[in-house]
Design a protein around this motif. Structure first.
Motif, mmCIF file in Angstrom:
data_model
loop_
_atom_site.group_PDB
_atom_site.id
_atom_site.type_symbol
_atom_site.label_atom_id
_atom_site.label_comp_id
_atom_site.label_asym_id
_atom_site.label_seq_id
_atom_site.Cartn_x
_atom_site.Cartn_y
_atom_site.Cartn_z
ATOM 1 N N ILE A 244 0.838 -1.217 0.000
ATOM 2 C CA ILE A 244 0.000 0.000 0.000
ATOM 3 C C ILE A 244 0.868 1.262 0.000
ATOM 4 C CG2 ILE A 244 -1.695 1.329 1.331
ATOM 5 C CD1 ILE A 244 -2.753 -1.395 2.372
ATOM 6 N N GLN A 245 1.958 1.222 0.756
ATOM 7 C CA GLN A 245 2.775 2.427 0.907
ATOM 8 C C GLN A 245 3.776 2.615 -0.218
ATOM 9 O OE1 GLN A 245 1.693 4.244 3.380
ATOM 10 N NE2 GLN A 245 3.048 5.967 2.930
ATOM 11 N N GLY A 246 4.031 1.564 -1.012
ATOM 12 C CA GLY A 246 5.030 1.623 -2.075
ATOM 13 C C GLY A 246 4.883 2.788 -3.026
ATOM 14 N N PRO A 247 3.673 3.047 -3.573
ATOM 15 C CA PRO A 247 3.527 4.153 -4.527
ATOM 16 C C PRO A 247 3.801 5.524 -3.921
ATOM 17 C CG PRO A 247 1.661 2.644 -4.646
ATOM 18 C CD PRO A 247 2.424 2.264 -3.433
ATOM 19 N N THR A 248 3.555 5.681 -2.607
ATOM 20 C CA THR A 248 3.747 6.975 -1.962
ATOM 21 C C THR A 248 5.196 7.181 -1.534
ATOM 22 O OG1 THR A 248 1.471 6.981 -1.154
ATOM 23 C CG2 THR A 248 3.013 8.452 -0.056
ATOM 24 N N SER A 249 5.761 6.195 -0.846
ATOM 25 C CA SER A 249 7.116 6.326 -0.315
ATOM 26 C C SER A 249 8.183 5.944 -1.319
ATOM 27 C CB SER A 249 7.263 5.460 0.945
ATOM 28 O OG SER A 249 6.315 5.820 1.922
ATOM 29 N N GLY A 250 7.786 5.174 -2.351
ATOM 30 C CA GLY A 250 8.756 4.684 -3.321
ATOM 31 C C GLY A 250 9.093 3.232 -3.036
ATOM 32 N N TRP A 251 9.144 2.409 -4.097
ATOM 33 C CA TRP A 251 9.375 0.978 -3.908
ATOM 34 C C TRP A 251 10.770 0.685 -3.381
ATOM 35 C CZ3 TRP A 251 5.148 -1.706 -3.779
ATOM 36 C CH2 TRP A 251 4.039 -1.289 -4.531
ATOM 37 N N GLY A 252 11.684 1.618 -3.543
ATOM 38 C CA GLY A 252 13.036 1.399 -3.044
ATOM 39 C C GLY A 252 13.290 2.022 -1.683
ATOM 40 N N SER A 253 12.267 2.603 -1.056
ATOM 41 C CA SER A 253 12.451 3.254 0.242
ATOM 42 C C SER A 253 12.706 2.217 1.334
ATOM 43 C CB SER A 253 11.217 4.089 0.600
ATOM 44 O OG SER A 253 10.096 3.248 0.804
ATOM 45 N N GLY A 254 13.372 2.653 2.394
ATOM 46 C CA GLY A 254 13.734 1.750 3.475
ATOM 47 C C GLY A 254 12.549 1.081 4.127
ATOM 48 N N GLY A 255 11.474 1.850 4.371
ATOM 49 C CA GLY A 255 10.298 1.291 5.030
ATOM 50 C C GLY A 255 9.612 0.219 4.205
ATOM 51 N N VAL A 256 9.520 0.453 2.900
ATOM 52 C CA VAL A 256 8.853 -0.509 2.024
ATOM 53 C C VAL A 256 9.681 -1.790 1.898
ATOM 54 C CG1 VAL A 256 8.084 -0.938 -0.345
ATOM 55 C CG2 VAL A 256 7.575 1.247 0.764
ATOM 56 N N ILE A 257 10.985 -1.647 1.698
ATOM 57 C CA ILE A 257 11.858 -2.833 1.609
ATOM 58 C C ILE A 257 11.826 -3.612 2.918
ATOM 59 C CG2 ILE A 257 14.253 -3.600 1.395
ATOM 60 C CD1 ILE A 257 14.705 -1.282 -0.541
ATOM 61 N N ALA A 258 11.867 -2.888 4.039
ATOM 62 C CA ALA A 258 11.805 -3.553 5.346
ATOM 63 C C ALA A 258 10.491 -4.311 5.511
ATOM 64 C CB ALA A 258 11.955 -2.512 6.460
ATOM 65 N N GLY A 259 9.407 -3.746 4.967
ATOM 66 C CA GLY A 259 8.107 -4.423 5.045
ATOM 67 C C GLY A 259 8.125 -5.769 4.333
ATOM 68 N N PHE A 260 8.691 -5.780 3.126
ATOM 69 C CA PHE A 260 8.762 -7.048 2.374
ATOM 70 C C PHE A 260 9.658 -8.063 3.078
ATOM 71 C CE2 PHE A 260 7.514 -4.383 -1.414
ATOM 72 C CZ PHE A 260 6.318 -5.048 -1.662
ATOM 73 N N ILE A 261 10.798 -7.599 3.625
ATOM 74 C CA ILE A 261 11.699 -8.520 4.327
ATOM 75 C C ILE A 261 11.022 -9.096 5.571
ATOM 76 C CG2 ILE A 261 13.862 -8.670 5.624
ATOM 77 C CD1 ILE A 261 15.010 -6.556 3.705
ATOM 78 N N LEU A 262 10.364 -8.235 6.353
ATOM 79 C CA LEU A 262 9.656 -8.698 7.545
ATOM 80 C C LEU A 262 8.574 -9.719 7.185
ATOM 81 C CD1 LEU A 262 9.151 -5.516 9.757
ATOM 82 C CD2 LEU A 262 10.432 -7.574 10.359
ATOM 83 N N PRO A 436 -7.438 -3.764 -3.918
ATOM 84 C CA PRO A 436 -7.334 -2.297 -3.983
ATOM 85 C C PRO A 436 -5.899 -1.800 -3.818
ATOM 86 C CG PRO A 436 -9.139 -2.964 -2.550
ATOM 87 C CD PRO A 436 -8.375 -4.205 -2.866
ATOM 88 N N ALA A 437 -5.123 -2.472 -2.942
ATOM 89 C CA ALA A 437 -3.760 -2.001 -2.683
ATOM 90 C C ALA A 437 -2.885 -2.115 -3.927
ATOM 91 C CB ALA A 437 -3.150 -2.800 -1.525
ATOM 92 N N VAL A 438 -2.890 -3.278 -4.549
ATOM 93 C CA VAL A 438 -2.012 -3.501 -5.704
ATOM 94 C C VAL A 438 -2.496 -2.737 -6.928
ATOM 95 C CG1 VAL A 438 -1.116 -5.234 -7.302
ATOM 96 C CG2 VAL A 438 -1.224 -5.733 -4.855
ATOM 97 N N VAL A 439 -3.815 -2.819 -7.201
ATOM 98 C CA VAL A 439 -4.359 -2.109 -8.359
ATOM 99 C C VAL A 439 -4.166 -0.602 -8.184
ATOM 100 C CG1 VAL A 439 -6.479 -1.530 -9.608
ATOM 101 C CG2 VAL A 439 -5.992 -3.905 -9.006
ATOM 102 N N GLY A 440 -4.414 -0.108 -6.959
ATOM 103 C CA GLY A 440 -4.189 1.308 -6.694
ATOM 104 C C GLY A 440 -2.730 1.692 -6.868
ATOM 105 N N ALA A 441 -1.822 0.821 -6.385
ATOM 106 C CA ALA A 441 -0.396 1.098 -6.505
ATOM 107 C C ALA A 441 0.032 1.158 -7.965
ATOM 108 C CB ALA A 441 0.412 0.022 -5.767
ATOM 109 N N ILE A 442 -0.407 0.179 -8.740
ATOM 110 C CA ILE A 442 -0.041 0.143 -10.167
ATOM 111 C C ILE A 442 -0.609 1.347 -10.905
ATOM 112 C CG2 ILE A 442 -0.390 -1.120 -12.330
ATOM 113 C CD1 ILE A 442 -0.342 -3.701 -10.663
#
Length: 567
Positions: A244-262, A436-442
């Motif tokens: 959900i946060q990827g499009p706003t913060s950026g897919w390469g941002s620390g928070g988003v990457i940390a989310g996927f790793i967690l 909604p999250a993925v379609v909205g992000a794309i």
């Protein structure tokens, strides 16, 4: 592995815990109300944006604040119902749903900041989602636990699925109609009436469950698996946050990457905990049953496709084309209304046919509707072009929802009905949340990139935008707050840029240009959400192939076991 049996070999002996009409009514009404609460924000997105001044991410989180706790806690509530009684949990869930809706109604007015107002609305949605997380698996477990013949099971599941789907079309019609009435002095605050209506419906559901529902439980071998509950909750929340946060913060941002790793780490910890636990939250050996495993995967992928379609349609009609909530509700009547009309058909099909065919056909219809919608431009400001494709999606959803539910509860022993109900509810709503999250992000990422490209390549457009952004400095003091709000909305993202009008009428009647990005944002969003429909169509087609190839059996061999119908 459990093996399918012929339906004509199953007896019709009476059982002491047979599902009575009061319990079926309580389960159906409760799941309908929960689905109303889940779906009602979709038709109100335009009003939320106008009243609260939300960013694209904040708008997405209004719906997902409800869906996330539903997805995280359905397995846990399945355990609690088995341990302490499902009637008690059903009543508690509807009460908590009422409390959450009340908090949403009490969202502060325009005098408060957007951040504060959105935070209160999120809080109400989270509380409502907690109530719904109790209702979805508990209501289905009550239905499964009380049915002991193939005919009763098929009929009850069809009614339960139709009630859930009915909530999906009651909510937009109700929300759209109530949005016509002012709530106080703010013309855009009428969305609050929809939450008031849910409070009333939840109160009725609470009374019906308390008076007429028959209690059931299955405490044998069940306990509170804290390790499983914590690890799966962290894994799913981290994944949903990152998406959900990827499009706003950026897919390469620390928070988003940390989310996927967690998400990966805690999913592995969940599997380890369930394999070692004496009374696991989810028995992973259930997935050794091929039908259960295939249906689980198809549920996530197919429900992602369905709710992604519903979300894209909501944004297209309300936030892009600017239709009223009542006019937008026509789409949701088509998407959800068919399940109720098709109860006699789906009940008979579930009783007599292998679900691989109904699942396959259902998902193919959803895919066909999505591919059709991909070709339709939002420039045609009418509902008419989307009627037939949305009807296809609605019929497909009616077939698929009943089938995936039936496979989940018909292929496991009856004493595991709570676990199966919790798992299928979690997987269904996980797909719903991802949609909604993925379609909205794309879509929003694609639209933002297109707008940025158009501004960079068009010097006149870039100059007009710069002049618009600087116009507040020279504006009269009385007009400055409104102008600053408009500038902020245009620069908040594609939906905000589309929401501000391209021209305004002055007090003397003269029409002057205003938002230079209006036309660019409209067409960018149109193209982007067409891609969203394409993604949903491809996912629905993948789910259809998975069901057709993965679920075995002949066409007249229903996927049901004698053990699943036994006491």
């Amino acid at each position: 592995m459990s093996t399918p049996v012929r339906l004509d070999t199953l007896g019709s002996t009476e059982h002491p815990h047979r599902l009575n009409p009061g319990t079926l009514a309580a389960a159906a009404i409760a799941v309908c109300v929960a689905q109303v609460a889940l779906a009602i924000p979709a038709v109100l997105n335009g009003l939320f944006q106008q009243d609260l001044g939300t960013s694209s991410a904040q708008l997405t989180w209004i719906s997902d604040a409800f869906l996330v706790p539903v997805t995280l806690l359905e397995l846990t509530f399945g355990v609690l119902g088995d341990l302490f009684g499902r009637k008690r949990l059903l009543v508690s869930g509807t009460v908590l749903l009422m409390i959450g809706q009340l908090v949403s109604v009490l969202t502060p007015g325009a005098a408060s900041s957007t951040g504060t107002r959105v935070l209160v609305l999120w809080t109400g949605q989270i509380l409502s989602g907690l109530g719904a997380a109790a209702i979805f698996p508990t209501s289905l477990a009550m239905v499964a636990a009380g049915t002991h013949t193939a005919r009763d099971r098929s009929r009850a599941i069809s009614i339960w699925a139709a009630a859930l789907s009915s909530g999906g079309f009651v909510s937009p019609v109700l929300g759209g109609w109530l949005a016509r009435f002012h709530f106080g002095s703010d013309e855009f605050a009428s969305w609050r009436w929809a939450f008031v209506a849910v409070i009333v419906l939840a109160a009725i559901s609470t009374a019906v469950s308390a008076v007429w529902a028959r209690d059931s439980s299955a405490p044998a071998g069940r306990s509170l698996d804290w390790a499983g509950q914590i690890t799966i909750a962290v894994a799913m929340f981290a994944l949903l946050y990152a998406v959900i946060q990827g499009p706003t913060s950026g897919w390469g941002s620390g928070g988003v990457i940390a989310g996927f790793i967690l998400a990966v780490v805690f999913l592995a910890l969940f599997i380890a905990a369930e394999l070692r636990g004496a009374a696991p939250l989810l028995r992973l050996d259930l997935f050794a049953n091929r039908a259960f495993a295939i249906a689980s995967i198809a549920t996530v992928v197919g429900m992602f496709a369905y709710l992604g379609t519903a979300y894209a349609t909501s944004i297209r009609l309300s936030a892009i084309q600017g239709f009223t909530p009542l006019k937008t509700s026509i789409a949701f009547l088509l998407l959800n209304g068919m399940a109720l009309l098709m109860v006699p058909l789906t009940s008979r099909v579930l009783e007599h046919y292998n679900p691989r065919w109904t699942l396959g056909i259902g998902f193919v219809l959803i895919a066909g509707g999505d591919f059709w919608l991909t070709s339709l431009s939002a420039s045609n400001l009418s509902v008419a072009p989307v009627v037939v494709p949305l009807l296809l999606v609605g019929v497909g959803f009616a077939l698929a929802l009943s089938s995936v539910t039936a496979v989940a509860v018909n292929t496991v022993p009856n004493h595991l009905a709570g676990m199966a109900s919790g798992s299928t509810s979690m997987l269904r709503d996980f797909g719903f949340t991802l949609g909604p999250a993925v379609v909205g992000a794309i879509a929003l990422s694609r639209a933002a990139a297109e707008i940025s490209s158009k501004v960079s390549s068009n010097a006149a457009l870039a100059k007009s935008l710069a002049a618009f952004n600087g116009s507040a400095a020279a504006a009269p003091a009385a007009q400055k707050p409104q102008l600053e709000a408009a500038i902020g909305a245009v620069n908040s993202g594609p939906l905000g840029a589309n929401a501000v009008p391209g021209s305004i009428t002055l007090p003397n009647g003269q029409i002057v240009p205003f938002n230079p990005l209006k036309d660019t944002a409209f067409h960018a969003l149109d193209h982007a959400y067409s891609i969203g429909y394409l993604v949903c169509g491809l996912c629905a087609l993948a789910a259809a192939l998975l069901a057709a190839v993965g679920l075995g059996g002949n066409s007249h061999e229903a996927q049901i076991t004698a053990e699943s119908l036994a006491e």
